[in-house]
Motif scaffolding. Structure first.
Motif, PDB file in Angstrom:
ATOM      1  N   HIS A   1       6.605 -15.002 -42.704  1.00  0.00           N
ATOM      2  CA  HIS A   1       7.529 -15.345 -43.786  1.00  0.00           C
ATOM      3  C   HIS A   1       8.953 -15.527 -43.242  1.00  0.00           C
ATOM      4  O   HIS A   1       9.688 -16.397 -43.681  1.00  0.00           O
ATOM      5  CB  HIS A   1       7.531 -14.248 -44.857  1.00  0.00           C
ATOM      6  CG  HIS A   1       6.454 -14.419 -45.882  1.00  0.00           C
ATOM      7  ND1 HIS A   1       5.172 -13.982 -45.706  1.00  0.00           N
ATOM      8  CD2 HIS A   1       6.471 -14.997 -47.111  1.00  0.00           C
ATOM      9  CE1 HIS A   1       4.451 -14.273 -46.766  1.00  0.00           C
ATOM     10  NE2 HIS A   1       5.211 -14.888 -47.645  1.00  0.00           N
TER      11      HIS A   1
ATOM     12  N   THR B   1      -0.258 -21.983 -42.767  1.00  0.00           N
ATOM     13  CA  THR B   1      -0.028 -21.368 -44.082  1.00  0.00           C
ATOM     14  C   THR B   1       1.025 -22.181 -44.829  1.00  0.00           C
ATOM     15  O   THR B   1       2.006 -22.635 -44.237  1.00  0.00           O
ATOM     16  CB  THR B   1       0.423 -19.896 -43.937  1.00  0.00           C
ATOM     17  OG1 THR B   1      -0.672 -19.146 -43.393  1.00  0.00           O
ATOM     18  CG2 THR B   1       0.794 -19.278 -45.280  1.00  0.00           C
TER      19      THR B   1
ATOM     20  N   THR C   1       2.238  -8.485 -40.624  1.00  0.00           N
ATOM     21  CA  THR C   1       1.801  -8.616 -39.227  1.00  0.00           C
ATOM     22  C   THR C   1       2.820  -7.955 -38.285  1.00  0.00           C
ATOM     23  O   THR C   1       2.464  -7.114 -37.473  1.00  0.00           O
ATOM     24  CB  THR C   1       1.653 -10.103 -38.833  1.00  0.00           C
ATOM     25  OG1 THR C   1       2.865 -10.791 -39.144  1.00  0.00           O
ATOM     26  CG2 THR C   1       0.483 -10.770 -39.535  1.00  0.00           C
TER      27      THR C   1
HETATM   28  O1  LIG Z   1       2.384 -10.723 -42.300  1.00  0.00           O
HETATM   29  C1  LIG Z   1       3.052 -11.753 -42.141  1.00  0.00           C
HETATM   30  O2  LIG Z   1       3.592 -12.044 -41.060  1.00  0.00           O
HETATM   31  C2  LIG Z   1       3.221 -12.648 -43.273  1.00  0.00           C
HETATM   32  O3  LIG Z   1       4.181 -13.365 -43.314  1.00  0.00           O
HETATM   33  C3  LIG Z   1       2.169 -12.645 -44.354  1.00  0.00           C
HETATM   34  C4  LIG Z   1       1.142 -13.755 -44.274  1.00  0.00           C
HETATM   35  C5  LIG Z   1       0.492 -13.961 -45.681  1.00  0.00           C
HETATM   36  O4  LIG Z   1       0.940 -13.412 -46.657  1.00  0.00           O
HETATM   37  O5  LIG Z   1      -0.448 -14.762 -45.745  1.00  0.00           O
HETATM   38  C6  LIG Z   1       1.743 -15.024 -43.956  1.00  0.00           C
HETATM   39  C7  LIG Z   1       1.169 -15.942 -43.175  1.00  0.00           C
HETATM   40  C8  LIG Z   1      -0.057 -15.685 -42.421  1.00  0.00           C
HETATM   41  O6  LIG Z   1      -1.032 -16.566 -42.935  1.00  0.00           O
HETATM   42  C9  LIG Z   1      -0.538 -14.312 -42.557  1.00  0.00           C
HETATM   43  C10 LIG Z   1       0.090 -13.385 -43.331  1.00  0.00           C
END
Ligand SMILES: O=C(O)C(=O)C[C@]1(C(=O)O)C=C[C@@H](O)C=C1
Length: 297
Positions: free
Chosen positions: A17, A177, A133
């Motif tokens: 994000h 994403t 993450t």
């Molecule tokens: O945990 C992160 O780094 C996020 O930004 C979350 C998040 C999500 O909510 O889907 C964002 C993108 C990725 O696909 C995996 C996790």
């Protein structure tokens, strides 16, 4: 001079994000407001603590984040003002000196764990969900956790002094994403005639072929439909909700099509009119083009 804006995101520094928010608003300098959940992100935006919110809505491998559609139904005054598809490169990382054989648990955001299912099953690695993450990498570093690895970005590995155990662990390399950019002040962000995409949630009865009629109407209006997503309805409901994205390079035709849909459905929530971003396919083509140029030069 670059102005500073405040953006609420889910997660903290070096999360996807975080990268998405900075990329979307560059070259403007973005002050990031980290939130521990999507609910908190919406709450902060609603309270005016942030100018914009950036929220993941869909992943190429894991699908739609349905609970975020529920939040968009709850916060009816939010407007989508833009979108961004971000390539998501997942990596397995641990404290320096740890080997893959030492790892007993892998921690990460649930969507990130889903994206790496093949790798995790192949190596029989048990998982535990975390809020973010990058924060998983921070937790390992802060607590000095041995036997635990995180799945996160290479920026998170660098920020928290992690060592890579295995790079690129997502099931597919074209892992993208889609993030929505949200504003809680639609009047300050009136849609421009350059908008070529609209996101809606329509409410239609369970019985009959209402959805078929909606799709047929859009077909006859020559509107592209890049997404149709059914959203779980509350128990005992006689109708269901469907999220639909529409694309058309003619802004006024897009507006006309939305007006045409209104009498055909029980309810229509316009989530936003905005400019479509480059799709994963287009981004892959750019990437391949750049690779072949660098090989040939
Ligand atoms: O945990 C992160 O780094 C996020 O930004 C979350 C998040 C999500 O909510 O889907 C964002 C993108 C990725 O696909 C995996 C996790």
């Amino acid at each position: 001079m670059a102005t500073e804006i405040k953006i609420a995101i889910q997660g903290g520094a070096a999360s996807f994000h975080d990268t998405a928010a900075r990329k979307y608003f560059a070259p403007e300098k973005a002050e990031i407001l980290p939130c521990s959940s999507f609910d908190q992100l919406c709450e902060q935006l609603h309270l005016g603590e942030a100018t914009y919110g950036v929220m993941a809505i869909q992943n190429a491998l894991a699908g739609s984040i349905l609970t975020n559609y529920t939040l968009l139904q709850e916060y009816q005054h939010f407007q989508i003002i833009g979108e961004l598809w971000l390539p998501i490169d997942q990596n397995l990382m641990a404290l320096p000196g740890q080997r893959l054989e030492d790892i007993k648990t892998v921690i990460s955001h649930p969507v990130a764990l889903l994206q790496c299912g093949l790798f995790l099953r192949q190596h029989h690695l048990p998982t535990e969900e975390r809020q973010d993450t990058a924060d998983s990498a921070r937790e390992i570093s802060a607590k000095g956790l041995k036997g635990v690895a995180a799945i996160a970005s290479s920026q998170a590995a660098e920020l928290y002094g992690m060592e890579m155990l295995q790079e690129h662990v997502a099931d597919r390399k074209d892992n993208y994403t889609r993030f929505l950019v949200l504003s809680s002040q639609p009047q300050a962000q009136a849609p421009k005639p350059t908008a070529n995409k609209a996101s809606l949630i329509v409410q239609i009865p369970h019985v009959g072929s209402w959805l078929g009629a909606v799709i047929n109407k859009l077909y006859t209006e020559d509107i592209n439909i890049p997404l149709i997503q059914s959203i779980p309805a509350p128990a005992g409901n006689t109708s269901h909700n469907v999220a639909i994205d529409l694309e058309c390079d003619d802004y006024y035709r897009l507006l006309h099509a939305i007006e045409e849909l209104k009498p055909m459905v029980e309810d229509l929530q316009l989530l936003g009119l905005y400019q479509k971003a480059l799709t994963p396919q287009q981004l892959e083509e750019c990437r391949e083009g750049e690779l072949s140029t660098s090989v040939n030069s």
